[in-house]
Write a protein that holds these residues in place. Structure first.
Motif, PDB file in Angstrom:
ATOM      1  N   PHE A 171      11.515  29.315  44.885  1.00  0.00           N
ATOM      2  CA  PHE A 171      11.751  28.952  46.041  1.00  0.00           C
ATOM      3  C   PHE A 171      11.224  27.556  46.382  1.00  0.00           C
ATOM      4  N   SER A 172      10.469  26.736  45.537  1.00  0.00           N
ATOM      5  CA  SER A 172      10.037  25.596  45.578  1.00  0.00           C
ATOM      6  C   SER A 172       9.732  25.046  44.283  1.00  0.00           C
ATOM      7  N   LYS A 173       9.978  23.615  43.968  1.00  0.00           N
ATOM      8  CA  LYS A 173       9.615  22.893  43.050  1.00  0.00           C
ATOM      9  C   LYS A 173       8.085  23.064  42.631  1.00  0.00           C
ATOM     10  N   VAL A 174       8.110  23.390  41.458  1.00  0.00           N
ATOM     11  CA  VAL A 174       6.589  23.235  40.867  1.00  0.00           C
ATOM     12  C   VAL A 174       6.515  22.150  39.747  1.00  0.00           C
ATOM     13  N   PRO A 175       5.812  21.008  40.007  1.00  0.00           N
ATOM     14  CA  PRO A 175       5.785  20.050  39.059  1.00  0.00           C
ATOM     15  C   PRO A 175       4.759  20.425  37.897  1.00  0.00           C
ATOM     16  N   GLY A 176       5.242  19.734  36.805  1.00  0.00           N
ATOM     17  CA  GLY A 176       4.196  19.916  35.761  1.00  0.00           C
ATOM     18  C   GLY A 176       4.572  18.983  34.798  1.00  0.00           C
ATOM     19  N   SER A 177       3.418  18.693  33.683  1.00  0.00           N
ATOM     20  CA  SER A 177       3.908  17.573  32.734  1.00  0.00           C
ATOM     21  C   SER A 177       3.171  18.183  31.278  1.00  0.00           C
ATOM     22  N   PHE A 178       3.533  17.464  30.415  1.00  0.00           N
ATOM     23  CA  PHE A 178       2.826  17.386  29.120  1.00  0.00           C
ATOM     24  C   PHE A 178       2.124  16.747  28.884  1.00  0.00           C
ATOM     25  N   SER A 179       0.784  16.872  28.212  1.00  0.00           N
ATOM     26  CA  SER A 179      -0.345  15.814  27.889  1.00  0.00           C
ATOM     27  C   SER A 179      -0.151  15.469  26.510  1.00  0.00           C
ATOM     28  N   LYS A 180       0.354  16.081  25.450  1.00  0.00           N
ATOM     29  CA  LYS A 180       0.510  15.695  24.299  1.00  0.00           C
ATOM     30  C   LYS A 180       1.955  15.185  23.733  1.00  0.00           C
ATOM     31  N   ILE A 181       2.179  14.211  23.611  1.00  0.00           N
ATOM     32  CA  ILE A 181       3.501  13.546  23.358  1.00  0.00           C
ATOM     33  C   ILE A 181       3.417  12.518  22.376  1.00  0.00           C
ATOM     34  N   ASP A 182       4.136  12.253  21.341  1.00  0.00           N
ATOM     35  CA  ASP A 182       4.220  11.416  20.435  1.00  0.00           C
ATOM     36  C   ASP A 182       5.616  10.869  20.294  1.00  0.00           C
ATOM     37  N   ALA A 183       5.894   9.474  20.584  1.00  0.00           N
ATOM     38  CA  ALA A 183       7.248   8.937  20.524  1.00  0.00           C
ATOM     39  C   ALA A 183       7.093   7.678  19.946  1.00  0.00           C
ATOM     40  N   THR A 184       8.355   7.359  19.372  1.00  0.00           N
ATOM     41  CA  THR A 184       8.647   5.956  18.702  1.00  0.00           C
ATOM     42  C   THR A 184       9.862   5.655  19.728  1.00  0.00           C
ATOM     43  N   LEU A 185       9.782   4.254  20.135  1.00  0.00           N
ATOM     44  CA  LEU A 185      10.892   3.423  20.847  1.00  0.00           C
ATOM     45  C   LEU A 185      11.292   2.158  19.991  1.00  0.00           C
ATOM     46  N   VAL A 186      12.569   2.167  19.675  1.00  0.00           N
ATOM     47  CA  VAL A 186      12.944   0.746  18.935  1.00  0.00           C
ATOM     48  C   VAL A 186      14.182   0.363  20.168  1.00  0.00           C
ATOM     49  N   PHE A 187      13.516  -0.896  20.638  1.00  0.00           N
ATOM     50  CA  PHE A 187      14.389  -1.637  21.725  1.00  0.00           C
ATOM     51  C   PHE A 187      14.667  -2.732  21.611  1.00  0.00           C
ATOM     52  N   ASP A 188      15.679  -3.212  21.429  1.00  0.00           N
ATOM     53  CA  ASP A 188      16.321  -4.804  21.305  1.00  0.00           C
ATOM     54  C   ASP A 188      17.480  -4.882  22.607  1.00  0.00           C
ATOM     55  N   PRO A 189      16.942  -5.441  23.652  1.00  0.00           N
ATOM     56  CA  PRO A 189      17.809  -5.781  24.663  1.00  0.00           C
ATOM     57  C   PRO A 189      19.213  -6.513  24.322  1.00  0.00           C
ATOM     58  N   GLU A 190      18.990  -7.141  23.149  1.00  0.00           N
ATOM     59  CA  GLU A 190      20.299  -7.887  22.690  1.00  0.00           C
ATOM     60  C   GLU A 190      21.392  -7.061  21.959  1.00  0.00           C
ATOM     61  N   ASN A 191      20.564  -6.096  21.187  1.00  0.00           N
ATOM     62  CA  ASN A 191      21.485  -5.209  20.412  1.00  0.00           C
ATOM     63  C   ASN A 191      21.341  -3.692  20.876  1.00  0.00           C
ATOM     64  N   VAL A 192      22.089  -3.305  21.844  1.00  0.00           N
ATOM     65  CA  VAL A 192      21.841  -1.805  22.408  1.00  0.00           C
ATOM     66  C   VAL A 192      21.973  -0.770  21.361  1.00  0.00           C
ATOM     67  N   ASP A 193      23.238  -1.180  20.478  1.00  0.00           N
ATOM     68  CA  ASP A 193      23.553  -0.132  19.289  1.00  0.00           C
ATOM     69  C   ASP A 193      22.131   0.124  18.426  1.00  0.00           C
ATOM     70  N   ALA A 194      21.389  -0.602  18.233  1.00  0.00           N
ATOM     71  CA  ALA A 194      20.016  -0.611  17.369  1.00  0.00           C
ATOM     72  C   ALA A 194      18.940   0.061  18.174  1.00  0.00           C
ATOM     73  N   ASN A 195      19.144   0.447  19.468  1.00  0.00           N
ATOM     74  CA  ASN A 195      18.076   1.073  19.992  1.00  0.00           C
ATOM     75  C   ASN A 195      17.990   2.493  19.575  1.00  0.00           C
ATOM     76  N   SER A 196      16.708   3.098  19.639  1.00  0.00           N
ATOM     77  CA  SER A 196      16.640   4.558  19.459  1.00  0.00           C
ATOM     78  C   SER A 196      15.034   4.735  20.187  1.00  0.00           C
ATOM     79  N   VAL A 197      15.207   6.360  20.456  1.00  0.00           N
ATOM     80  CA  VAL A 197      13.996   6.755  20.859  1.00  0.00           C
ATOM     81  C   VAL A 197      13.903   8.186  20.133  1.00  0.00           C
ATOM     82  N   MET A 198      12.569   8.662  19.751  1.00  0.00           N
ATOM     83  CA  MET A 198      12.373   9.935  19.150  1.00  0.00           C
ATOM     84  C   MET A 198      11.048  10.358  19.792  1.00  0.00           C
ATOM     85  N   ALA A 199      11.026  11.474  20.582  1.00  0.00           N
ATOM     86  CA  ALA A 199       9.914  12.218  20.851  1.00  0.00           C
ATOM     87  C   ALA A 199       9.661  13.748  20.552  1.00  0.00           C
ATOM     88  N   THR A 200       8.273  13.732  20.436  1.00  0.00           N
ATOM     89  CA  THR A 200       8.029  15.114  20.178  1.00  0.00           C
ATOM     90  C   THR A 200       6.650  15.372  21.122  1.00  0.00           C
TER      91      THR A 200
END
Length: 147
Positions: free
Chosen positions: A1-30
């Motif tokens: 009946f109400s929202k319960v906030p939660g979070s995960f404390s163990k995350i491993d992620a890799t971000l490839v970000f190029d503002p000039e080439n959006v097609d090359a961007n990627s993100v992978m998170a575990t």
């Protein structure tokens, strides 16, 4: 009946970000599913058991982007495959680049926030309780050193 906030404390992620080439961007998170924290140990333990995440059999939650679309000056739709309990479904994150600049060690740092809504039942989280809704709002805030 109400929202319960939660979070995960163990995350491993890799971000490839190029503002000039959006097609090359990627993100992978575990995410380690057992690292769920809602501020209530009894609820957290229940979320780890077979009624919900079943962390013994399915210890990881993953997201791997498949496409990025620029939707505004600093906004993107990041489509990817989300896997929870060995069920993989496409989702789209509405992402905002909050800023980019030099970090404390001289490396480039970017700040992000993203959100989506998923139906937990579609990912095999089918615990039935009248007070429990099916839609889960996912909010992500992170800082990264893009590759």
């Amino acid at each position: 009946f109400s929202k319960v906030p939660g979070s995960f404390s163990k995350i491993d992620a890799t971000l490839v970000f190029d503002p000039e080439n959006v097609d090359a961007n990627s993100v992978m998170a575990t995410i380690e599913a057992a690292s769920i924290q809602t501020g209530n140990d009894r609820r957290d333990n229940h979320l780890r058991n077979p009624d919900f995440f079943q962390v013994e059999a399915f210890p990881k939650i993953t997201f791997k982007s498949t496409a990025w679309k620029k939707t505004g000056e600093n906004t993107f739709d990041i489509t990817g495959d989300l896997t929870i309990k060995d069920v993989t479904k496409p989702v789209t994150l509405k992402a905002t680049l909050l800023g980019t600049g030099p970090g404390p060690r001289g490396k480039q740092v970017t700040g992000w926030e993203a959100s989506t809504t998923i139906n937990r039942q579609e990912f095999g989280v089918t615990y039935a309780n009248a007070a429990l809704g099916d839609e889960v709002e996912v909010e992500i805030q992170f800082e990264a050193n893009p590759v």
